[in-house]
Design a protein around this motif. Structure first.
Motif, short mmCIF file in Angstrom:
data_model
loop_
_atom_site.label_atom_id
_atom_site.label_comp_id
_atom_site.label_asym_id
_atom_site.label_seq_id
_atom_site.Cartn_x
_atom_site.Cartn_y
_atom_site.Cartn_z
N THR A 59 2.33 4.14 -11.79
CA THR A 59 1.81 4.13 -10.42
C THR A 59 2.64 4.95 -9.45
OG1 THR A 59 0.78 1.97 -10.80
CG2 THR A 59 1.10 2.64 -8.51
N PRO A 60 3.95 4.68 -9.28
CA PRO A 60 4.73 5.50 -8.34
C PRO A 60 4.94 6.93 -8.84
CG PRO A 60 6.18 3.97 -9.48
CD PRO A 60 4.78 3.60 -9.84
N GLY A 192 -1.62 -1.56 -7.07
CA GLY A 192 -1.21 -0.23 -6.62
C GLY A 192 -1.74 0.90 -7.47
N ILE A 193 -2.05 0.63 -8.74
CA ILE A 193 -2.58 1.69 -9.61
C ILE A 193 -3.91 2.20 -9.07
CG2 ILE A 193 -3.69 -0.01 -11.14
CD1 ILE A 193 -2.19 3.43 -12.12
N LEU A 194 -4.70 1.33 -8.43
CA LEU A 194 -5.97 1.77 -7.84
C LEU A 194 -5.73 2.67 -6.63
CD1 LEU A 194 -8.08 -1.53 -8.02
CD2 LEU A 194 -7.95 0.35 -9.67
N ILE A 195 -4.69 2.35 -5.86
CA ILE A 195 -4.34 3.20 -4.71
C ILE A 195 -3.88 4.56 -5.20
CG2 ILE A 195 -2.72 3.46 -2.77
CD1 ILE A 195 -2.73 0.42 -2.48
N ALA A 196 -3.08 4.58 -6.27
CA ALA A 196 -2.60 5.85 -6.82
C ALA A 196 -3.75 6.72 -7.31
CB ALA A 196 -1.61 5.59 -7.96
N THR A 253 6.00 2.52 -1.21
CA THR A 253 5.24 1.32 -0.84
C THR A 253 4.83 0.53 -2.08
OG1 THR A 253 4.40 2.41 1.14
CG2 THR A 253 3.16 0.51 0.34
N MET A 254 4.44 1.24 -3.14
CA MET A 254 4.05 0.58 -4.39
C MET A 254 5.21 -0.24 -4.96
SD MET A 254 0.90 1.49 -4.61
CE MET A 254 0.98 1.52 -2.82
#
Length: 352
Positions: A59-60, A192-196, A253-254
């Motif tokens: 994710t990050p 957070g993976i969805l945001i990424a 943020t993640m």
């Protein structure tokens, strides 16, 4: 050989060469490569928990890779992603612990705060580049250290009373998911993976489907020609760095809202921002390529933790392999010549 095939071939060959040379190093130093790679695989995919940790690590890395790639696609080298990540992490957790709000407001506010902090930190080298032609590499890398030490000061003297870390953020500001955690045997996998992945789509849309994206790429190719065509070069330089910084801030943020749920008085850099440079290079600065590169790096970094336990191979060996992969990507000129010669030889044989 078409450009598309060549673009795909170079990263794949670089990975293979990195693994081959890494294998030779293990043999020379007395380690068993087969046992090492088996342990690496088991450490990443041997259990559902490890799979969750791999995705969490990806994710990050995706966001840090996007930050580097976006600036690079517009002619800039943002080497300050690490610092932008740190201030994004700090800002997101700060909003998380400072407010008591419903989750529908609190979580988006904390996420936006992290993105805004990263964007603001990247604005400085962007402005100095646009206004005074100060090289962004020098300014952004120096701002990494400012970000680290300022955040450490704020943690100890503003967010806490001389403590080394803040309290955990409340559930209303957390990206953690009981559902994702339960299906991955209680790993730290979060939303957070969805945001990424959404940011991957956003970068593609900006650069490929908007007029502003066309301007940003044009400025990256040739500033003088862009200015002659009526584009505001200085404004586009600043905008490019701000968007890049926002991606980097989201990477922090993640970590702050998802993986750790607090921010600590760091002894050093996280390393994720610097890994983003390698991810962007391996991914050829393309959104989809970055996803695959981040997946590879996430697999290697999580799986490496099992290598000393199962095979007696130090996990630093994976860092050597990653460094070799980056080396071969950076030296892609040699690979390109090899592919071109191979293509010419095939065409000659076909003519005969």
């Amino acid at each position: 050989m078409s450009n598309t095939i060549r673009k795909i071939s170079i990263p794949v060959i670089s990975v293979l060469l990195g693994v081959i040379v890494g294998t030779i190093i293990m043999l020379v130093t007395g380690y068993n490569p087969a046992a090492a790679y088996t342990a690496l695989w088991n450490g990443a995919f041997g259990e559902v928990y490890f799979v969750g940790e791999v995705v969490r690590q990806i994710t990050p890395l995706i966001l840090a890779g996007l930050a580097v790639a976006f600036a690079f696609r517009t002619g800039l080298f943002n080497i300050g992603v690490e610092g932008q990540l740190i201030v994004g992490w700090l800002a997101a957790v700060w909003v998380g612990v400072a407010f008591d709000l419903p989750k529908i407001i609190h979580l988006p506010l904390a996420v936006l705060a992290g993105a805004a902090a990263g964007a603001l930190w990247a604005f400085v080298p962007g402005f100095l580049k646009a206004r005074f032609r100060v090289h962004e590499v020098i300014v952004s890398i120096m701002m990494n250290y400012i970000a680290l030490h300022v955040s450490n000061y704020l943690i100890r003297n503003v967010l806490t009373d001389k403590a080394d870390r803040t309290e955990n953020i409340p559930a209303s500001a957390s990206l953690r998911s009981d559902f994702l955690s339960s299906i991955t045997d209680y790993s730290r996998l979060h939303w957070g993976i969805l945001i990424a992945l959404a940011c991957v789509l956003i970068m593609w849309l900006i650069l490929e489907k908007t007029v502003k994206g066309y301007e940003l790429k044009a400025v990256g190719f040739n500033q003088n020609a862009s200015q002659y065509a009526g584009m505001n070069v200085n404004r586009n330089i600043v905008l490019s760095m701000v968007i890049s910084g926002a991606f980097a801030g989201l990477a922090g943020t993640m970590e702050g809202l998802g993986t750790f749920e607090y921010v600590s008085n760091k002894a050093g850099f996280t390393g994720v921002g610097f890994d983003g440079i390698a991810v962007a290079l391996l991914g050829a600065n393309g959104p989809l390529g970055i996803v695959f590169a981040a997946a590879l790096f996430g697999f290697l970094k999580v799986g490496a933790l099992n290598m000393p336990l199962e095979a007696g191979v130090p996990n630093e060996m994976v860092d050597i392999i990653i460094a070799l992969i980056v080396f071969f990507v950076a030296a892609n000129y040699m690979i390109r010549i090899f592919l071109e010669k191979l293509s010419k030889n095939k065409s000659k044989k076909g003519e005969k």
